[in-house]
Design a protein around this motif. Structure first.
Motif, mmCIF file in Angstrom:
data_model
loop_
_atom_site.group_PDB
_atom_site.id
_atom_site.type_symbol
_atom_site.label_atom_id
_atom_site.label_comp_id
_atom_site.label_asym_id
_atom_site.label_seq_id
_atom_site.Cartn_x
_atom_site.Cartn_y
_atom_site.Cartn_z
ATOM 1 N N ARG A 77 0.829 -1.210 0.000
ATOM 2 C CA ARG A 77 0.000 0.000 0.000
ATOM 3 C C ARG A 77 0.862 1.259 0.000
ATOM 4 N N VAL A 78 1.961 1.226 0.761
ATOM 5 C CA VAL A 78 2.856 2.401 0.823
ATOM 6 C C VAL A 78 3.456 2.684 -0.543
ATOM 7 N N ASN A 79 3.928 1.656 -1.220
ATOM 8 C CA ASN A 79 4.542 1.858 -2.541
ATOM 9 C C ASN A 79 3.530 2.365 -3.558
ATOM 10 N N LYS A 80 2.318 1.819 -3.507
ATOM 11 C CA LYS A 80 1.280 2.297 -4.431
ATOM 12 C C LYS A 80 0.938 3.756 -4.149
ATOM 13 N N TRP A 81 0.872 4.104 -2.858
ATOM 14 C CA TRP A 81 0.546 5.495 -2.504
ATOM 15 C C TRP A 81 1.641 6.434 -2.989
ATOM 16 N N LEU A 82 2.896 6.056 -2.825
ATOM 17 C CA LEU A 82 4.003 6.893 -3.273
ATOM 18 C C LEU A 82 3.959 7.097 -4.788
ATOM 19 N N GLU A 120 2.829 10.982 -9.188
ATOM 20 C CA GLU A 120 2.079 11.311 -10.411
ATOM 21 C C GLU A 120 1.270 12.584 -10.199
ATOM 22 N N LYS A 121 0.650 12.689 -9.033
ATOM 23 C CA LYS A 121 -0.170 13.867 -8.731
ATOM 24 C C LYS A 121 0.676 15.126 -8.632
ATOM 25 N N GLU A 122 1.838 15.034 -7.983
ATOM 26 C CA GLU A 122 2.699 16.197 -7.788
ATOM 27 C C GLU A 122 3.606 16.464 -8.983
ATOM 28 N N ASN A 123 3.624 15.526 -9.933
ATOM 29 C CA ASN A 123 4.409 15.667 -11.150
ATOM 30 C C ASN A 123 5.917 15.762 -10.859
ATOM 31 N N LYS A 146 3.023 13.791 3.872
ATOM 32 C CA LYS A 146 1.755 13.477 3.197
ATOM 33 C C LYS A 146 1.387 12.007 3.371
ATOM 34 N N LEU A 147 2.381 11.125 3.330
ATOM 35 C CA LEU A 147 2.118 9.693 3.522
ATOM 36 C C LEU A 147 1.591 9.431 4.938
ATOM 37 N N LEU A 148 2.262 10.002 5.932
ATOM 38 C CA LEU A 148 1.852 9.779 7.320
ATOM 39 C C LEU A 148 0.441 10.306 7.571
#
Length: 520
Positions: free
Chosen positions: A313-318, A323-326, A365-367
């Protein structure tokens, strides 16, 4: 504001009124009647006890305050009894003596005239001749007179030993009626108890009082002084050999042997701690620094444990975040984020241009996406502001986060009143000294995570210790090293020079001022 204090000026007069008095530090504004002058003079300074009607002999200098005009700033002063009927009446009726107000003061002066103060001092029973003074009221007057006399004696004692009025007030506030006894017993107590009075000032007082240069009290105080002086160079301890060398020089004592039994005695009562550190068999600490260092290490170990996370899940979120932050995170940065997320205590370190800031932004952002409440802090206001701008979250200085209380010189948040948060990210951690680190770790909840971010090769702490470097070198906690210099950063001469110096290579400096150099 302008002043000339090269040579102190003498000024004498009678106190007409006290415009302002701060009972905490004694700072006062007085109006003084000076002989030969029609205008009253404004006087400012610290006074332990002063009353309208008293005569004063002041030493100080004139200043021209941009708001309040000319004033006389007092450095030292002496008080003498009022010598006129008006002065005596004003003095007694000022509220100085409980049981005597303006009306009673007028009656006393009308009865006894210029002998009034002598009668109160030597034959106070005669005050019952005054209408309205009963035996009960007389007792109150006598007790108040003795108390004021003791205060005067104490202030005279302090100023006679070249203690400024500012510090005299602080000393009296600390010790009260025991002031003279305390100082005569151990004048070096002043250096421990009174902020602003150091060993050298206390030593001067001690020698003036006749204390021998090789007295035990002086040698013990000198040992402590040398150890604290070493903290100004960042040291938490000194090897005993170096401590002896410095102590003999500072105290102008010829024999090191005088200090050795005292060091042993001070370790027995835990004023000092003698420990073995690598390559130093006898490292001598003052107690507060040893206890802070030990407590810091123990707390870090208590926080230091692995945490279970869903790596998939962590890797997918990263991936989605990038992609979102470009922008792209390097493998090092991703590994750093995972290491922090999966450990109770961790460090992210790396030289300039290695992406620590970007890594912290993604980490925060992840935390937050994991439902964790993140607290951000840094030792300085500028660094905290930059951390907040990068992450989009509030960041505070460590002192503000812990809520420093100047009145008690301590932090409001501690083990009994911990901070509120799940993860604490502390940036520019190389600037944290051992005492601040101890206070910070005391205030962090026992079930929280901590991540220190910084470059151990930059911005050392002003106080003692090398907290971040010691954590990294201990190998006891998870450390993420960022080494890849990113393209934009690599174009900076400043950053490339810094990395070459850290690797013990001499940089090939571009000509200062050239178009290719950002390092002038």
């Amino acid at each position: 504001m302008s002043s000339n204090n090269d040579k102190l000026i003498e000024l004498t007069g009678s106190v007409k009124r006290i415009t302002f008095h701060n009972p905490t530090n004694g700072w006062s504004v007085l109006r003084l009647s000076v002989k030969g002058s029609l205008d009253e003079v404004t006087v400012t300074g610290s006074f332990g006890a002063i009353t309208p009607g008293e005569n004063v002999a002041l030493s100080g200098y004139w200043i021209n305050d941009t708001t309040y005009g000319f004033q006389f700033k007092v450095i030292t002063y002496q008080i003498s009894r009022p010598a006129t009927l008006v002065g005596i009446e004003k003095y007694l009726g000022s509220g100085l003596i409980k049981g005597v107000g303006p009306v009673t003061a007028r009656r006393i002066v009308q009865k006894f005239g210029l002998e009034t103060l002598d009668i109160i001092e030597d034959d106070p029973e005669r005050l019952t001749e005054i209408h309205g003074i009963s035996s009960f009221r007389l007792t109150r007057i006598k007790n108040a007179w003795v108390e004021q006399k003791e205060i005067r004696n104490i202030m005279t004692f302090l100023t006679s030993h070249s203690i400024s009025s500012h510090y005299a007030v602080k000393i009296f506030k600390q010790y009260g009626q025991d002031t003279i006894k305390t100082i005569e017993t151990n004048p070096y107590q002043l250096a421990r108890d009174i902020y602003g009075i150091g060993f050298k000032s206390a030593d001067k007082i001690a020698l003036n009082l006749g204390l021998a240069r090789d007295s035990e009290a002086r040698l013990r105080a000198g040992i402590t002084h040398v150890l604290y002086e070493a903290t100004e160079d960042g040291h938490c301890f000194l090897p005993q050999e170096e401590l002896l060398e410095r102590a003999t020089t500072a105290l102008e004592i010829s024999s090191e042997e005088l200090f050795i039994p005292l060091i042993t005695a001070m370790t027995e009562v835990k004023e000092l701690y003698k420990v073995v550190v690598p390559a130093i068999p006898q490292a001598i600490y003052v107690a507060p620094l040893f206890l802070a260092e030990r407590a810091t290490a123990m707390r870090l170990l208590n926080f230091n444990h692995p945490l279970a996370i869903d790596m998939n899940r962590v890797n997918k979120w990263l991936t989605r975040f990038c992609e979102k932050e470009n922008f792209a995170l390097s493998d090092e940065q991703k590994e750093s984020i995972v290491k922090v997320a999966s450990n109770g205590v961790s460090v992210i370190t790396g030289g300039p241009g290695c992406g620590k800031t970007t890594t912290v932004k993604a980490l925060v952002k992840l935390l937050q996406a994991m439902g964790r409440k993140v607290q951000l802090a840094s030792p300085t206001g500028r660094a905290a502001q930059r951390l907040g701008e990068v992450t989009g979250c509030e960041a505070k200085t460590i002192h503000r986060m812990l809520e420093f209380d100047p009145s008690s010189f301590s932090f409001k948040h501690n083990t009994e009143n911990p901070l509120n948060g799940d993860v604490f990210i502390i940036d520019e951690a190389s600037m944290i000294d051992i005492l601040l680190a101890n206070s910070l770790l005391k205030a962090i909840p026992s079930d929280a995570q901590i991540c220190f971010v910084g470059d151990a090769d930059q911005l050392p702490s002003v106080g003692p210790g090398q907290f971040l470097q010691d954590i990294i070198e201990s190998s006891a906690v998870a450390v993420a090293h960022l080494t890849q210099v990113f393209r934009q950063a690599s174009q900076s001469n400043i950053i490339s020079y810094a990395h070459e110096i850290n690797q013990a290579r001499m940089p090939k400096f571009a000509r200062p001022g050239s178009e290719t150099s950002d390092c002038t």
